[in-house]
Design an enzyme around this catalytic site. Structure first.
Site, PDB file in Angstrom:
ATOM      1  N   GLU A 140      11.482  -4.855  -4.108  1.00  0.00           N
ATOM      2  CA  GLU A 140      10.305  -5.370  -4.802  1.00  0.00           C
ATOM      3  C   GLU A 140      10.456  -5.068  -6.292  1.00  0.00           C
ATOM      4  OE1 GLU A 140       6.812  -5.537  -1.524  1.00  0.00           O
ATOM      5  OE2 GLU A 140       6.867  -3.727  -2.717  1.00  0.00           O
ATOM      6  N   HIS A 183      -2.295  -8.007 -10.351  1.00  0.00           N
ATOM      7  CA  HIS A 183      -1.101  -8.533  -9.688  1.00  0.00           C
ATOM      8  C   HIS A 183      -0.814  -9.925 -10.241  1.00  0.00           C
ATOM      9  CE1 HIS A 183       1.826  -9.601  -6.697  1.00  0.00           C
ATOM     10  NE2 HIS A 183       1.753  -8.396  -6.171  1.00  0.00           N
ATOM     11  N   ARG A 214       4.779  -5.174 -12.327  1.00  0.00           N
ATOM     12  CA  ARG A 214       3.622  -6.074 -12.298  1.00  0.00           C
ATOM     13  C   ARG A 214       2.936  -6.267 -13.642  1.00  0.00           C
ATOM     14  NH1 ARG A 214       1.223  -3.831  -6.616  1.00  0.00           N
ATOM     15  NH2 ARG A 214       2.935  -4.752  -5.464  1.00  0.00           N
ATOM     16  N   HIS A 225      -5.952  -6.079  -8.705  1.00  0.00           N
ATOM     17  CA  HIS A 225      -5.265  -5.733  -7.458  1.00  0.00           C
ATOM     18  C   HIS A 225      -5.385  -4.271  -7.058  1.00  0.00           C
ATOM     19  CE1 HIS A 225      -2.429  -6.164  -4.244  1.00  0.00           C
ATOM     20  NE2 HIS A 225      -1.539  -5.356  -4.792  1.00  0.00           N
ATOM     21  N   ARG A 275       1.223   1.181 -11.297  1.00  0.00           N
ATOM     22  CA  ARG A 275       1.803   1.539  -9.999  1.00  0.00           C
ATOM     23  C   ARG A 275       3.040   0.698  -9.684  1.00  0.00           C
ATOM     24  NH1 ARG A 275       0.690  -0.557  -4.339  1.00  0.00           N
ATOM     25  NH2 ARG A 275      -0.412  -2.206  -5.439  1.00  0.00           N
TER      26      ARG A 275
HETATM   27  C1  LIG Z   1      -3.840  -7.639  -0.671  1.00  0.00           C
HETATM   28  C2  LIG Z   1      -3.272  -6.272  -0.855  1.00  0.00           C
HETATM   29  C3  LIG Z   1      -1.934  -6.033  -0.609  1.00  0.00           C
HETATM   30  C4  LIG Z   1      -1.393  -4.760  -0.797  1.00  0.00           C
HETATM   31  N1  LIG Z   1      -0.088  -4.537  -0.480  1.00  0.00           N
HETATM   32  C5  LIG Z   1       0.410  -3.278  -0.571  1.00  0.00           C
HETATM   33  C6  LIG Z   1       1.740  -2.991  -0.141  1.00  0.00           C
HETATM   34  O1  LIG Z   1       2.456  -3.863   0.336  1.00  0.00           O
HETATM   35  N2  LIG Z   1       2.173  -1.711  -0.263  1.00  0.00           N
HETATM   36  C7  LIG Z   1       1.407  -0.706  -0.773  1.00  0.00           C
HETATM   37  O2  LIG Z   1       1.876   0.434  -0.866  1.00  0.00           O
HETATM   38  N3  LIG Z   1       0.142  -0.957  -1.163  1.00  0.00           N
HETATM   39  C8  LIG Z   1      -0.373  -2.204  -1.065  1.00  0.00           C
HETATM   40  N4  LIG Z   1      -1.663  -2.442  -1.447  1.00  0.00           N
HETATM   41  C9  LIG Z   1      -2.502  -1.317  -1.882  1.00  0.00           C
HETATM   42  C10 LIG Z   1      -2.862  -0.457  -0.680  1.00  0.00           C
HETATM   43  O3  LIG Z   1      -3.081  -1.294   0.433  1.00  0.00           O
HETATM   44  C11 LIG Z   1      -4.108   0.354  -0.940  1.00  0.00           C
HETATM   45  O4  LIG Z   1      -4.037   1.014  -2.158  1.00  0.00           O
HETATM   46  C12 LIG Z   1      -4.293   1.421   0.135  1.00  0.00           C
HETATM   47  O5  LIG Z   1      -4.136   0.850   1.401  1.00  0.00           O
HETATM   48  C13 LIG Z   1      -5.656   2.050   0.005  1.00  0.00           C
HETATM   49  O6  LIG Z   1      -5.910   2.800   1.161  1.00  0.00           O
HETATM   50  P1  LIG Z   1      -7.214   3.680   1.249  1.00  0.00           P
HETATM   51  O7  LIG Z   1      -7.201   4.294   2.599  1.00  0.00           O
HETATM   52  O8  LIG Z   1      -7.328   4.549   0.076  1.00  0.00           O
HETATM   53  O9  LIG Z   1      -8.430   2.624   1.109  1.00  0.00           O
HETATM   54  P2  LIG Z   1      -8.848   1.335   2.034  1.00  0.00           P
HETATM   55  O10 LIG Z   1      -7.724   1.023   2.911  1.00  0.00           O
HETATM   56  O11 LIG Z   1      -9.364   0.343   1.139  1.00  0.00           O
HETATM   57  O12 LIG Z   1     -10.004   1.961   2.925  1.00  0.00           O
HETATM   58  C14 LIG Z   1     -11.247   2.280   2.390  1.00  0.00           C
HETATM   59  C15 LIG Z   1     -12.188   2.663   3.516  1.00  0.00           C
HETATM   60  O13 LIG Z   1     -13.358   3.244   2.956  1.00  0.00           O
HETATM   61  C16 LIG Z   1     -14.511   2.756   3.627  1.00  0.00           C
HETATM   62  N5  LIG Z   1     -15.654   2.899   2.740  1.00  0.00           N
HETATM   63  C17 LIG Z   1     -15.785   2.526   1.437  1.00  0.00           C
HETATM   64  N6  LIG Z   1     -17.000   2.868   0.978  1.00  0.00           N
HETATM   65  C18 LIG Z   1     -17.663   3.472   2.004  1.00  0.00           C
HETATM   66  C19 LIG Z   1     -18.960   4.026   2.171  1.00  0.00           C
HETATM   67  N7  LIG Z   1     -19.862   4.051   1.181  1.00  0.00           N
HETATM   68  N8  LIG Z   1     -19.285   4.531   3.376  1.00  0.00           N
HETATM   69  C20 LIG Z   1     -18.403   4.503   4.417  1.00  0.00           C
HETATM   70  N9  LIG Z   1     -17.166   4.000   4.312  1.00  0.00           N
HETATM   71  C21 LIG Z   1     -16.796   3.490   3.126  1.00  0.00           C
HETATM   72  C22 LIG Z   1     -14.135   1.327   3.961  1.00  0.00           C
HETATM   73  O14 LIG Z   1     -14.989   0.816   4.954  1.00  0.00           O
HETATM   74  C23 LIG Z   1     -12.680   1.507   4.380  1.00  0.00           C
HETATM   75  O15 LIG Z   1     -12.639   1.902   5.718  1.00  0.00           O
HETATM   76  C24 LIG Z   1      -2.211  -3.712  -1.266  1.00  0.00           C
HETATM   77  C25 LIG Z   1      -3.553  -3.952  -1.528  1.00  0.00           C
HETATM   78  C26 LIG Z   1      -4.092  -5.210  -1.331  1.00  0.00           C
HETATM   79  C27 LIG Z   1      -5.536  -5.437  -1.611  1.00  0.00           C
END
Ligand SMILES: Cc1cc2nc3c(=O)[nH]c(=O)nc-3n(C[C@H](O)[C@H](O)[C@H](O)COP(=O)(O)OP(=O)(O)OC[C@H]3O[C@@H](n4cnc5c(N)ncnc54)[C@H](O)[C@@H]3O)c2cc1C
Length: 489
Positions: A114, A227, A274, A335, A370
């Site tokens: 990537e 992105h 990016r 993104h 990132r």
């Molecule tokens: C389209 C897309 C593609 C991506 N591709 C990649 C990739 O290929 N590789 C990579 O490394 N990263 C990628 N990323 C980034 C990566 O996916 C995210 O940074 C990472 O998954 C975030 O994980 P997280 O657990 O911190 O948050 P999330 O996975 O966003 O989870 C957040 C959680 O918090 C909960 N929540 C939020 N507020 C509250 C509240 N007030 N009360 C209760 N629950 C709450 C939500 O319901 C959810 O369950 C991508 C992101 C996107 C959007």
């Protein structure tokens, strides 16, 4: 009815789920997520997870160097070393939990390339790696007897007490207090503060707002990643990502005249990081006077494309674009968030007992920008570290001595249209190319909205919490971007 636990985890993305898996079974854990379990940025991740698993062709130094280059050498080196050196262990742990990373015909894990990576080091599951990881982790967490999972349960308030935290949870139409000595915020990013984002609907910055309201240090919130290749749907349509891996597999960027242009801006061309590619698109748009841009991979074998990028193929087809024949219309979009709730190497915030991991946190590993596929890795490594730190201190079965302060459940509803207004401000005042004057102008407008929402007349409801969070993160971002905040390093 009040409920009590040893640990509350807010969020069920990769960070929240992996934290739950790594906490000892002796602790009573509440895991909440505000919508269904699979609605998260984690579930949307396409490209994969970066890790030095193939030590014949790759090494830690190269992964660190690539991350530093992408991050403009503003990364926290100690955190980055932890990420790169411990990350492969967590990725191999995922394999042992049943995550099905793609393999080549000899049964070796297939690595893709990537933008910004000098080696093929991205493990992936077709083009829906996040969905695969999240679902395998959910299966495992559901099997843990010590973890209560509540979906469609929104944390609406978090208060620091002398002996822990009181949260207010909105579930099945009711607001109820819940206590734990330790809280892990894993609430994800802030994409929904923008009009155009790849982020899921949950990304409203709630955890960052709770932490900020309690006085935790927030850092580098204006470091937002845009992105470069997001499907340019018609105005008002949901935008979706065309993964970096498509460029990794050879796709080229074209301007409105069908010409390649990246060579004018960076010698790495399509594989530049990016921020560079997004910035180049904005400059090229100014040069040509057009915001029409395309990504072309149609010259590759049709079966290969359908097999390697099945979701992108299907999603584009829904919009009338066949990637095996047509150019894909793209434009940059919000993104990812590099900044967040500031944490140390054990994911501890500046408030005792409060931890943050995943996209809502700021470990400093990413620096200014990132590197692709480093965020799932960060979510894994630092959620495990949060769990380990809590495991070292927690006393199972603690009974609270404190009481929650009541929250305002009566009051008037918030005026309509505020989300749209905040999103319009952010889209015009802090998008791809920093513009301190525009940020100053936008700041005045979001501060007025935030001030009104904090005035005390509105009922605390899930809608109120999300809109207040959007206003809070928008104002922190714009304060930093206009040079009025010390939180930016
Ligand atoms: C389209 C897309 C593609 C991506 N591709 C990649 C990739 O290929 N590789 C990579 O490394 N990263 C990628 N990323 C980034 C990566 O996916 C995210 O940074 C990472 O998954 C975030 O994980 P997280 O657990 O911190 O948050 P999330 O996975 O966003 O989870 C957040 C959680 O918090 C909960 N929540 C939020 N507020 C509250 C509240 N007030 N009360 C209760 N629950 C709450 C939500 O319901 C959810 O369950 C991508 C992101 C996107 C959007």
């Amino acid at each position: 009815m009040k409920k009590q636990y040893d640990v509350i985890i807010a969020g069920a993305g990769v960070a929240g789920l992996y934290a739950a898996l790594n906490l000892p079974g002796s602790l009573r854990v509440l895991m909440v997520c505000k919508r269904e379990l699979t609605l998260s940025n984690s579930a949307l991740a396409q490209g994969g997870v970066a890790a030095v698993v193939d030590t014949t062709h790759d090494n830690y130094k190269l992964h660190i160097a690539d991350t530093l280059i992408a991050g403009g050498y503003k990364n926290n080196l100690a955190a980055l070393e932890v990420l790169v050196k411990e990350g492969p262990g967590d990725v191999l742990h995922l394999l042992s939990l049943g995550v099905d990373f793609d393999e080549d015909s000899s049964g070796n894990i297939q690595m893709t390339l990537e933008g910004g990576h000098s080696r093929r080091r991205i493990l992936h599951h077709k083009d829906n790696t996040g969905w695969e990881i999240v679902n395998k982790l959910i299966e495992r967490v559901k099997a843990l007897p010590n973890v209560d999972i509540h979906e469609n349960a929104q944390l609406c308030s978090l208060q620091k007490a002398a002996d822990g935290f009181w949260g207010f949870l909105f579930e099945k139409g009711e607001m109820a207090p819940v206590f734990a000595p330790y809280v892990i915020l894993a609430t994800g990013g802030i994409g929904r503060v923008y009009q155009y984002t790849t982020n899921s609907a949950i990304a409203t910055g709630d955890g960052i707002t709770f932490a900020s309201d309690m006085g935790a240090r927030i850092k580098n919130l204006s470091l937002v990643q845009f992105h470069p290749t997001v499907f340019a749907t018609a105005p008002g349509g949901e935008r979706f990502l065309i993964s970096e891996a498509v460029r990794g597999e050879g796709a080229v960027l074209l301007n409105c005249d069908g010409e390649r242009f990246m060579h004018r801006y960076d010698e790495r061309e399509e594989l530049a990081p990016r921020d560079v590619v997004s910035g180049a698109i904005m400059q090229e748009a100014r040069r040509t006077g057009s915001d029409k841009f395309y990504l072309n991979i149609s010259f590759k074998d049709t079966d290969y494309l359908k097999n390697r990028f099945p979701n992108i193929y299907a999603r584009c087809l829904q919009e009338g674009v066949d990637i095996t024949r047509d150019k894909i219309p793209i434009f940059p979009c919000q993104h990812y968030l590099m900044g967040g709730i500031d944490v140390d190497l054990h994911s501890k915030t500046t408030i005792d007992g409060l931890y943050a991991c995943g996209e809502c946190s700021h470990t400093g590993v990413h620096g200014l920008n990132r590197l692709a596929s480093n965020s799932l890795l960060e979510a894994l490594v630092f959620s495990r570290r949060a769990a380990a730190d809590i495991a070292r201190q927690a006393k199972p079965g603690y009974q609270p001595m404190s009481e929650p302060s009541p929250i305002r459940t009566e009051g008037i509803p918030i005026p309509s249209g505020l989300r749209t207004e905040i999103r319009d401000i952010m889209q015009s005042c802090h998008f791809v190319v920093p513009n301190p004057a525009a940020a100053r102008e936008g700041l005045g407008r979001v501060e007025r909205i935030r001030g009104m929402l904090s005035s005390g007349s509105f009922a605390v409801t899930p809608e109120y919490v999300e809109v207040k969070s959007l206003a809070t993160v928008a104002s922190i971002i714009l304060r930093e971007a206009s040079g009025q905040e010390e939180n930016r390093s």
